[in-house]
Design an enzyme around this catalytic site. Structure first.
Site, PDB file in Angstrom:
ATOM      1  N   SER A 229      36.801  33.907  32.052  1.00  0.00           N
ATOM      2  CA  SER A 229      37.685  33.611  33.261  1.00  0.00           C
ATOM      3  C   SER A 229      37.734  32.386  33.810  1.00  0.00           C
ATOM      4  O   SER A 229      36.804  31.308  33.861  1.00  0.00           O
ATOM      5  CB  SER A 229      36.898  34.385  34.388  1.00  0.00           C
ATOM      6  OG  SER A 229      37.526  33.942  35.837  1.00  0.00           O
ATOM      7  N   ASP A 231      38.844  29.736  35.810  1.00  0.00           N
ATOM      8  CA  ASP A 231      39.180  29.243  37.081  1.00  0.00           C
ATOM      9  C   ASP A 231      39.004  27.639  37.291  1.00  0.00           C
ATOM     10  O   ASP A 231      38.069  27.430  38.034  1.00  0.00           O
ATOM     11  CB  ASP A 231      38.424  29.881  38.135  1.00  0.00           C
ATOM     12  CG  ASP A 231      38.712  31.732  37.977  1.00  0.00           C
ATOM     13  OD1 ASP A 231      39.567  32.061  37.456  1.00  0.00           O
ATOM     14  OD2 ASP A 231      37.772  32.382  38.386  1.00  0.00           O
ATOM     15  N   LYS A 253      41.321  35.308  31.279  1.00  0.00           N
ATOM     16  CA  LYS A 253      41.671  35.745  32.601  1.00  0.00           C
ATOM     17  C   LYS A 253      42.068  34.582  33.430  1.00  0.00           C
ATOM     18  O   LYS A 253      41.196  33.509  33.541  1.00  0.00           O
ATOM     19  CB  LYS A 253      40.389  36.417  33.240  1.00  0.00           C
ATOM     20  CG  LYS A 253      40.945  37.050  34.577  1.00  0.00           C
ATOM     21  CD  LYS A 253      39.833  38.021  35.270  1.00  0.00           C
ATOM     22  CE  LYS A 253      38.770  37.128  35.718  1.00  0.00           C
ATOM     23  NZ  LYS A 253      39.244  36.492  37.094  1.00  0.00           N
ATOM     24  N   THR A 254      43.296  34.496  34.063  1.00  0.00           N
ATOM     25  CA  THR A 254      43.699  33.331  34.879  1.00  0.00           C
ATOM     26  C   THR A 254      43.876  33.749  36.363  1.00  0.00           C
ATOM     27  O   THR A 254      43.954  34.980  36.722  1.00  0.00           O
ATOM     28  CB  THR A 254      44.810  32.985  34.228  1.00  0.00           C
ATOM     29  OG1 THR A 254      45.908  34.198  34.182  1.00  0.00           O
ATOM     30  CG2 THR A 254      45.193  32.375  32.973  1.00  0.00           C
ATOM     31  N   HIS A 255      43.883  32.797  37.083  1.00  0.00           N
ATOM     32  CA  HIS A 255      44.401  32.731  38.470  1.00  0.00           C
ATOM     33  C   HIS A 255      45.395  31.653  38.599  1.00  0.00           C
ATOM     34  O   HIS A 255      44.961  30.584  38.936  1.00  0.00           O
ATOM     35  CB  HIS A 255      43.135  32.311  39.300  1.00  0.00           C
ATOM     36  CG  HIS A 255      42.292  33.652  39.866  1.00  0.00           C
ATOM     37  ND1 HIS A 255      42.665  34.728  40.393  1.00  0.00           N
ATOM     38  CD2 HIS A 255      40.963  33.803  39.384  1.00  0.00           C
ATOM     39  CE1 HIS A 255      41.571  35.508  40.410  1.00  0.00           C
ATOM     40  NE2 HIS A 255      40.618  35.222  39.790  1.00  0.00           N
ATOM     41  N   LYS A 286      45.162  40.642  41.185  1.00  0.00           N
ATOM     42  CA  LYS A 286      44.854  41.578  42.224  1.00  0.00           C
ATOM     43  C   LYS A 286      45.996  42.098  43.217  1.00  0.00           C
ATOM     44  O   LYS A 286      45.712  41.822  44.470  1.00  0.00           O
ATOM     45  CB  LYS A 286      43.564  41.039  43.283  1.00  0.00           C
ATOM     46  CG  LYS A 286      42.386  40.876  42.240  1.00  0.00           C
ATOM     47  CD  LYS A 286      41.340  40.775  42.883  1.00  0.00           C
ATOM     48  CE  LYS A 286      40.101  40.475  42.272  1.00  0.00           C
ATOM     49  NZ  LYS A 286      39.973  39.216  41.420  1.00  0.00           N
ATOM     50  N   ASP A 289      49.975  45.437  47.437  1.00  0.00           N
ATOM     51  CA  ASP A 289      50.951  45.908  48.379  1.00  0.00           C
ATOM     52  C   ASP A 289      51.800  46.996  48.189  1.00  0.00           C
ATOM     53  O   ASP A 289      51.559  47.592  47.033  1.00  0.00           O
ATOM     54  CB  ASP A 289      51.981  44.450  48.600  1.00  0.00           C
ATOM     55  CG  ASP A 289      52.382  44.485  50.140  1.00  0.00           C
ATOM     56  OD1 ASP A 289      52.451  45.206  50.819  1.00  0.00           O
ATOM     57  OD2 ASP A 289      52.254  43.238  50.690  1.00  0.00           O
ATOM     58  N   GLN A 410      27.711  38.321  43.114  1.00  0.00           N
ATOM     59  CA  GLN A 410      26.202  38.892  42.353  1.00  0.00           C
ATOM     60  C   GLN A 410      26.464  38.888  41.007  1.00  0.00           C
ATOM     61  O   GLN A 410      27.464  39.660  40.697  1.00  0.00           O
ATOM     62  CB  GLN A 410      26.202  40.141  43.351  1.00  0.00           C
ATOM     63  CG  GLN A 410      26.036  40.428  44.745  1.00  0.00           C
ATOM     64  CD  GLN A 410      25.886  42.016  45.001  1.00  0.00           C
ATOM     65  OE1 GLN A 410      24.790  41.907  45.809  1.00  0.00           O
ATOM     66  NE2 GLN A 410      26.868  42.866  44.928  1.00  0.00           N
ATOM     67  N   TYR A 411      25.508  38.561  40.463  1.00  0.00           N
ATOM     68  CA  TYR A 411      25.527  38.531  38.970  1.00  0.00           C
ATOM     69  C   TYR A 411      24.551  39.287  38.358  1.00  0.00           C
ATOM     70  O   TYR A 411      23.400  39.282  38.812  1.00  0.00           O
ATOM     71  CB  TYR A 411      25.161  36.853  38.417  1.00  0.00           C
ATOM     72  CG  TYR A 411      26.374  36.115  38.700  1.00  0.00           C
ATOM     73  CD1 TYR A 411      27.488  36.091  37.829  1.00  0.00           C
ATOM     74  CD2 TYR A 411      26.021  35.087  39.410  1.00  0.00           C
ATOM     75  CE1 TYR A 411      28.504  35.036  38.302  1.00  0.00           C
ATOM     76  CE2 TYR A 411      26.962  34.159  40.026  1.00  0.00           C
ATOM     77  CZ  TYR A 411      28.329  34.325  39.279  1.00  0.00           C
ATOM     78  OH  TYR A 411      29.316  33.254  39.454  1.00  0.00           O
ATOM     79  N   ARG A 429      31.843  31.144  35.497  1.00  0.00           N
ATOM     80  CA  ARG A 429      30.722  30.003  35.706  1.00  0.00           C
ATOM     81  C   ARG A 429      29.948  29.946  34.868  1.00  0.00           C
ATOM     82  O   ARG A 429      29.481  28.800  34.381  1.00  0.00           O
ATOM     83  CB  ARG A 429      30.447  29.746  37.367  1.00  0.00           C
ATOM     84  CG  ARG A 429      31.448  29.134  37.996  1.00  0.00           C
ATOM     85  CD  ARG A 429      31.290  29.522  39.543  1.00  0.00           C
ATOM     86  NE  ARG A 429      31.540  30.708  39.897  1.00  0.00           N
ATOM     87  CZ  ARG A 429      31.243  31.122  41.159  1.00  0.00           C
ATOM     88  NH1 ARG A 429      30.544  30.180  42.187  1.00  0.00           N
ATOM     89  NH2 ARG A 429      31.372  32.536  41.587  1.00  0.00           N
TER      90      ARG A 429
END
Ligand code: S5P
Length: 449
Positions: A229, A231, A253-255, A286, A289, A410-411, A429
């Site tokens: 991820s 980010d 995984k991107t944002h 995510k 709609d 939470q990890y 992270r």
């Protein structure tokens, strides 16, 4: 079979608790029969007779409490508890979305045992789930009483896990009695038996679409179950990290909306990395709609996500129209539905999760799997067991050791995630915030596979 029991089966038939015809089940399968034992509760004599039969069957067993699975089995469990003069306790039907409320309602002492009553058993899975709820509340559960066992071999499955199933009626017995009383003919009976056998087979179909197959192949080829991820807010940092990680990951995984310098060159470069290092691009958008809006968000706007990403995340909250809006007419694209988030006190309770899994199963050609989280091996395994075969469980909120951040994340540890059955772990992270990124990615990769 004794007279009392065949008389009871006929009464069930007469009150429409057992019906024959064509019924569409939740799974979409068409069943030639339907059992709805809720009717029993509206017929006082029948309810009493049910309780008497259960009491006869369980009176020699040892247990301290009686429980019924809400809602259908709760009234009969109350009568059984009364007849046996044992205290009644029961498990909440809906899991509390947050808080530490005990799932068991009633007063009880830990370490004591409880008989659990349910109306119908089809696979045995929901009974095992209930048993786990009682066990986690400190109670022992060994014996289950059900009115009708319509399964292939739920008793066998339960006994492997140390549980005893006591059923009043088995499907074959029920069919025999109804045949003797001319309520059913041979052809209908073979139709029903065929359905029960083949529906079990239908449940074991693996729903693997082309995107899922690509992911499964990459897991094996790269010997990794890692989704990175990434980010970060600028392209320089993004590609610097990707240089050190790309060959070890199954998906990136991107944002994209986090980037402050997003442009066309970013997409071109990213696709080159994906092709060279063989990973899928996973935009964690995510969507949440109505179909018409998400279609525009996915295929248009400045990001044009559908042009370059292989998979995206989707909330099922608007209903199945969202999947149609996103994927209709597109090839080699798939979504992951959010079934259970990793953030503390999130509002996705068991019922929500179950409905998401049903939606995902029905749309398996475009749903590769689910985002799900658990804080223990048992919780993750429970979730994994409910996921239809061939669909994947992706788990975010993962680090080498369990941990949390200051904003509710939470990890759970990689070891627990993998032991619980996660197909892929999503790590941000835990890798990108480390000084030695290369070393970190190798640690996660080897712990994941
Ligand atoms: O429930 C979730 C679902 C997702 S997709 N919890 C999450 O944390 N995620 C995403 O996983 C989240 O948006 C973030 O991009 C990543 C976790 O990052 P980390 O730095 O906490 O590992």
């Amino acid at each position: 079979m004794n007279f009392q029991l065949s008389n009871y089966i006929l009464k069930l038939y007469e009150t429409n608790a057992i019906k024959f015809g064509e019924f569409t089940l939740k799974s979409g399968l068409k069943s030639p029969f339907y059992i709805d034992l809720r009717h029993i509760n509206s017929h006082p004599e029948l309810l009493k007779q049910t309780a008497d039969l259960i009491v006869d069957q369980v009176k020699k067993l040892h247990f301290d409490y009686v429980s019924g699975i809400p809602y259908t089995a709760l009234p009969v469990a109350t009568l059984v508890a009364d007849k046996l003069q044992k205290p009644l306790i029961y498990a909440r039907k809906e899991e509390k979305a947050y808080g530490t409320k005990n799932p068991i309602i009633g007063q009880y002492e830990k370490g004591k045992s409880c008989l659990i009553i349910d109306d119908l058993i089809t696979t045995g899975e929901s009974i095992i789930e209930t048993a786990e709820k009682f066990q986690s509340a400190g109670l022992k559960t060994k014996d289950f009483a059900v009115i009708i066992d319509r399964s292939n071999d739920a008793a066998g499955l339960l006994s492997k896990q140390g549980f005893n199933l006591h059923s009043l009626i088995k499907l074959d017995q029920m069919l025999d009695v109804l045949k003797q009383h001319h309520k059913l003919d041979d052809s209908k009976i073979s139709q029903i038996k065929f359905f029960v056998k083949s529906s079990n087979k239908a449940e074991s179909i693996a729903y693997t679409n082309t995107v899922t197959q690509k992911i499964l192949d990459l897991i094996e080829q790269k010997k990794s179950r890692l989704v990175l991820s990434l980010d970060v807010d600028n392209q320089h940092d993004f590609f610097k990290i990707l240089d050190q990680t790309a060959e070890h990951i199954v998906m990136l995984k991107t944002h994209v909306d986090i980037l402050t310098d997003f442009d066309e060159t970013f997409i071109r470069r990213l696709r080159e990395y994906a092709d060279k290092y063989r990973f899928l691009i996973f935009e964690d958008r995510k969507f949440a709609d109505i179909g018409n809006t998400v279609r525009k968000q996915y295929r248009g706007g400045i990001y044009r996500i559908a042009d370059w990403s292989d998979v995206v995340t989707v909330h099922g909250i608007p209903g199945e129209g969202i999947l149609q809006g996103l994927f209709e007419g597109l090839k080699c694209k798939a979504g992951f539905l959010l079934a259970k988030m990793s953030s503390k006190a999130n509002l996705m309770n068991e019922t929500y999760t179950r409905k998401i899994l049903e939606m995902g199963q029905q749309h398996h050609s475009v749903v590769s799997g689910y985002i799900g989280h658990g804080t223990s091996v048992a919780e993750i395994r429970r979730l994994k067991n409910k996921i239809p075969k061939g669909q994947l469980l992706l788990m975010p909120g993962v680090k080498l050791q369990s941990d949390k951040d200051s904003l509710g994340q939470q990890y759970t540890s990689v070891r627990e995630a993998i032991e619980g059955g996660a197909d892929l772990i999503i790590v941000g992270r835990g890798i990108i915030a480390q000084n030695d990124i290369k070393k970190a990615v190798m640690k996660y990769k080897s712990a994941s596979y």
